[in-house]
Design a protein around this motif. Sequence first.
Motif, PDB file in Angstrom:
ATOM      1  N   ALA A  34      14.929  -4.234  13.889  1.00  0.00           N
ATOM      2  CA  ALA A  34      14.585  -4.175  15.473  1.00  0.00           C
ATOM      3  C   ALA A  34      13.603  -3.246  15.882  1.00  0.00           C
ATOM      4  O   ALA A  34      12.662  -3.761  16.466  1.00  0.00           O
ATOM      5  N   ASP A  35      13.622  -2.103  15.308  1.00  0.00           N
ATOM      6  CA  ASP A  35      12.556  -1.153  15.845  1.00  0.00           C
ATOM      7  C   ASP A  35      11.326  -1.418  14.895  1.00  0.00           C
ATOM      8  O   ASP A  35      10.405  -1.451  15.574  1.00  0.00           O
ATOM      9  N   ALA A  36      11.318  -1.889  13.792  1.00  0.00           N
ATOM     10  CA  ALA A  36       9.959  -2.299  13.116  1.00  0.00           C
ATOM     11  C   ALA A  36       9.559  -3.774  13.729  1.00  0.00           C
ATOM     12  O   ALA A  36       8.189  -3.754  14.059  1.00  0.00           O
ATOM     13  N   ARG A  37      10.331  -4.557  14.145  1.00  0.00           N
ATOM     14  CA  ARG A  37       9.828  -5.793  14.711  1.00  0.00           C
ATOM     15  C   ARG A  37       9.018  -5.606  16.031  1.00  0.00           C
ATOM     16  O   ARG A  37       8.131  -6.039  16.642  1.00  0.00           O
ATOM     17  N   ALA A  38       9.718  -4.460  16.886  1.00  0.00           N
ATOM     18  CA  ALA A  38       9.267  -4.194  18.203  1.00  0.00           C
ATOM     19  C   ALA A  38       7.881  -3.472  18.006  1.00  0.00           C
ATOM     20  O   ALA A  38       7.244  -3.523  19.059  1.00  0.00           O
ATOM     21  N   GLN A  39       7.363  -3.013  17.018  1.00  0.00           N
ATOM     22  CA  GLN A  39       6.267  -2.420  16.772  1.00  0.00           C
ATOM     23  C   GLN A  39       5.119  -3.322  15.990  1.00  0.00           C
ATOM     24  O   GLN A  39       4.168  -2.912  15.899  1.00  0.00           O
ATOM     25  N   ILE A  62       9.091   7.189  12.599  1.00  0.00           N
ATOM     26  CA  ILE A  62       8.714   7.024  11.166  1.00  0.00           C
ATOM     27  C   ILE A  62       7.743   5.959  11.229  1.00  0.00           C
ATOM     28  O   ILE A  62       6.761   5.872  10.319  1.00  0.00           O
ATOM     29  N   LEU A  63       8.054   4.755  11.613  1.00  0.00           N
ATOM     30  CA  LEU A  63       7.129   3.595  11.639  1.00  0.00           C
ATOM     31  C   LEU A  63       5.894   3.312  12.210  1.00  0.00           C
ATOM     32  O   LEU A  63       4.952   2.885  11.858  1.00  0.00           O
ATOM     33  N   ARG A  64       5.836   4.282  13.039  1.00  0.00           N
ATOM     34  CA  ARG A  64       4.823   4.276  13.974  1.00  0.00           C
ATOM     35  C   ARG A  64       3.379   4.410  13.574  1.00  0.00           C
ATOM     36  O   ARG A  64       2.239   3.909  14.053  1.00  0.00           O
ATOM     37  N   HIS A  65       3.305   5.366  12.586  1.00  0.00           N
ATOM     38  CA  HIS A  65       1.879   5.847  12.254  1.00  0.00           C
ATOM     39  C   HIS A  65       1.856   5.455  10.548  1.00  0.00           C
ATOM     40  O   HIS A  65       0.889   6.122   9.940  1.00  0.00           O
ATOM     41  N   GLN A  66       2.456   4.522  10.208  1.00  0.00           N
ATOM     42  CA  GLN A  66       2.304   4.095   8.940  1.00  0.00           C
ATOM     43  C   GLN A  66       0.880   3.268   8.751  1.00  0.00           C
ATOM     44  O   GLN A  66       0.732   2.520   9.430  1.00  0.00           O
ATOM     45  N   PRO A  67       0.472   3.337   7.425  1.00  0.00           N
ATOM     46  CA  PRO A  67      -0.784   2.596   7.233  1.00  0.00           C
ATOM     47  C   PRO A  67      -0.296   0.894   7.264  1.00  0.00           C
ATOM     48  O   PRO A  67       0.414   0.714   6.836  1.00  0.00           O
ATOM     49  N   LEU A  68      -1.615   0.114   7.704  1.00  0.00           N
ATOM     50  CA  LEU A  68      -1.415  -1.124   7.174  1.00  0.00           C
ATOM     51  C   LEU A  68      -1.091  -1.487   5.921  1.00  0.00           C
ATOM     52  O   LEU A  68      -1.584  -0.930   5.023  1.00  0.00           O
ATOM     53  N   GLY A  69      -0.345  -2.441   5.629  1.00  0.00           N
ATOM     54  CA  GLY A  69       0.003  -2.889   4.154  1.00  0.00           C
ATOM     55  C   GLY A  69       1.278  -1.838   3.693  1.00  0.00           C
ATOM     56  O   GLY A  69       1.813  -2.282   2.447  1.00  0.00           O
ATOM     57  N   ARG A 113       0.824  -1.164  -0.095  1.00  0.00           N
ATOM     58  CA  ARG A 113       0.024  -0.136   0.064  1.00  0.00           C
ATOM     59  C   ARG A 113       0.835   1.246  -0.027  1.00  0.00           C
ATOM     60  O   ARG A 113       0.609   2.215  -0.526  1.00  0.00           O
ATOM     61  N   ARG A 114       1.947   1.089   0.626  1.00  0.00           N
ATOM     62  CA  ARG A 114       2.839   2.342   0.675  1.00  0.00           C
ATOM     63  C   ARG A 114       4.279   1.696   0.825  1.00  0.00           C
ATOM     64  O   ARG A 114       4.463   0.526   1.335  1.00  0.00           O
ATOM     65  N   HIS A 115       5.415   2.622   0.461  1.00  0.00           N
ATOM     66  CA  HIS A 115       6.659   2.174   0.774  1.00  0.00           C
ATOM     67  C   HIS A 115       7.521   3.052   1.486  1.00  0.00           C
ATOM     68  O   HIS A 115       7.527   4.304   1.341  1.00  0.00           O
ATOM     69  N   VAL A 116       8.169   2.476   2.629  1.00  0.00           N
ATOM     70  CA  VAL A 116       9.192   3.455   3.353  1.00  0.00           C
ATOM     71  C   VAL A 116      10.606   3.064   3.038  1.00  0.00           C
ATOM     72  O   VAL A 116      11.031   1.783   3.284  1.00  0.00           O
ATOM     73  N   LEU A 117      11.386   3.800   2.444  1.00  0.00           N
ATOM     74  CA  LEU A 117      12.692   3.414   1.929  1.00  0.00           C
ATOM     75  C   LEU A 117      13.715   4.026   3.121  1.00  0.00           C
ATOM     76  O   LEU A 117      13.674   5.326   3.299  1.00  0.00           O
ATOM     77  N   VAL A 118      14.521   3.539   3.690  1.00  0.00           N
ATOM     78  CA  VAL A 118      15.631   3.770   4.423  1.00  0.00           C
ATOM     79  C   VAL A 118      17.028   3.509   4.172  1.00  0.00           C
ATOM     80  O   VAL A 118      17.360   2.460   3.889  1.00  0.00           O
ATOM     81  N   ALA A 119      17.980   4.573   3.951  1.00  0.00           N
ATOM     82  CA  ALA A 119      19.313   4.344   3.554  1.00  0.00           C
ATOM     83  C   ALA A 119      20.256   4.947   4.325  1.00  0.00           C
ATOM     84  O   ALA A 119      20.187   6.021   4.918  1.00  0.00           O
ATOM     85  N   GLY A 120      21.642   4.470   4.428  1.00  0.00           N
ATOM     86  CA  GLY A 120      22.441   5.125   5.185  1.00  0.00           C
ATOM     87  C   GLY A 120      23.850   4.914   4.261  1.00  0.00           C
ATOM     88  O   GLY A 120      24.278   3.800   3.818  1.00  0.00           O
ATOM     89  N   GLY A 121      24.598   5.947   4.081  1.00  0.00           N
ATOM     90  CA  GLY A 121      25.834   5.936   3.571  1.00  0.00           C
ATOM     91  C   GLY A 121      25.566   5.521   2.059  1.00  0.00           C
ATOM     92  O   GLY A 121      24.449   5.707   1.430  1.00  0.00           O
TER      93      GLY A 121
END
Length: 321
Positions: free
Chosen positions: A208-213, A184-191, A114-122
């Motif tokens: 780990a943050d995502a799994r904790a939520q 960032i992840l707390r208020h993302q819609p299902l999907g 339904r939506r995509h969250v992209l996270v990058a480092g370096g």
Amino acid sequence: MSGPSEFAVRVVEAEHLGPSVKRLRMERRDGEPLPPYSAGSHTVLTLETGAGRLRNAYSLLGATLGGGRAYEVAVLRSPQSRGGSAFIHDTVGPGTELTLGAPVNLFPLNRRARRHVLVAGGIGITPIAAMARELAEASMPFELHYAMRDEASGAFAQALADRHGSRVRLYVSRRQERLAVAEILRHQPLGTHLYVCGPERMIEGVLADARAQGWPDSALHAERFLAPAGGEPFDVTLRRSGVRARVGEHQTLLEAIEAAGVEAPYLCRGGACGACETRVLEHDGELLHADHFLGEAERRSGRTIMTCVSRLKGRELVLDL
């Protein structure tokens, strides 16, 4: 089965994107088109360094199902380099002839999300930038969060901000800007699906943050290309091939097998995909597993090894190859 098909290419552009990142643009020497690819794909470059042959995986830059005339990669100069990144930065330029593998995608976008969250480092921005471009062209909702040490080390940062506007958020650690993934992840819609690429500690922290939520693993996607660690030399015997070879201090098990003239399977050469898994018949020491594929029980069994990143601490390893 060995790796994917290979193509003889020539570097047509080489550009430094800051002090530690170099972009290469490559075209086939015979003028024919290169295969198409989707965002998240990588290629394996074969480098004849003078000190030996290296095959390293690099994420492909580019647009949706890019391909055609040229492939582009961005290479970080790593202080832990076994010679590949230093060779590219110091030696490779326009006219250099290389060999690259057909594209492989182990980090694809889920187009049913339904939506995509992209996270990058370096340098992890390379597949993530391609994903952002593909999603934008398909008018699919996304947001991109890009953490970097400073502005000079943020390859493509300004171009991403210019192209995608408010969908991009940049975090510069020297300005004490922190990537708060949990928020960032707390208020993302299902999907919603999450994609992360960057340093290993960052990837583990984000997941780990995502799994904790309560995010399911099916919605979590990460790409890791591990730099193989060196170690004490040892001998490997390939039982079916009737070949014995020495694995050097700065050589991978897979590279030693290839140097001995034996074709061995691989795709990522970074310990992630499982394609190079090989049965262990005998060993007289400790198997040093460095992959992200085998489970703990499989590691403890001593019956299998990923030849691209793992090795033996001992004298001899016998493989079913």
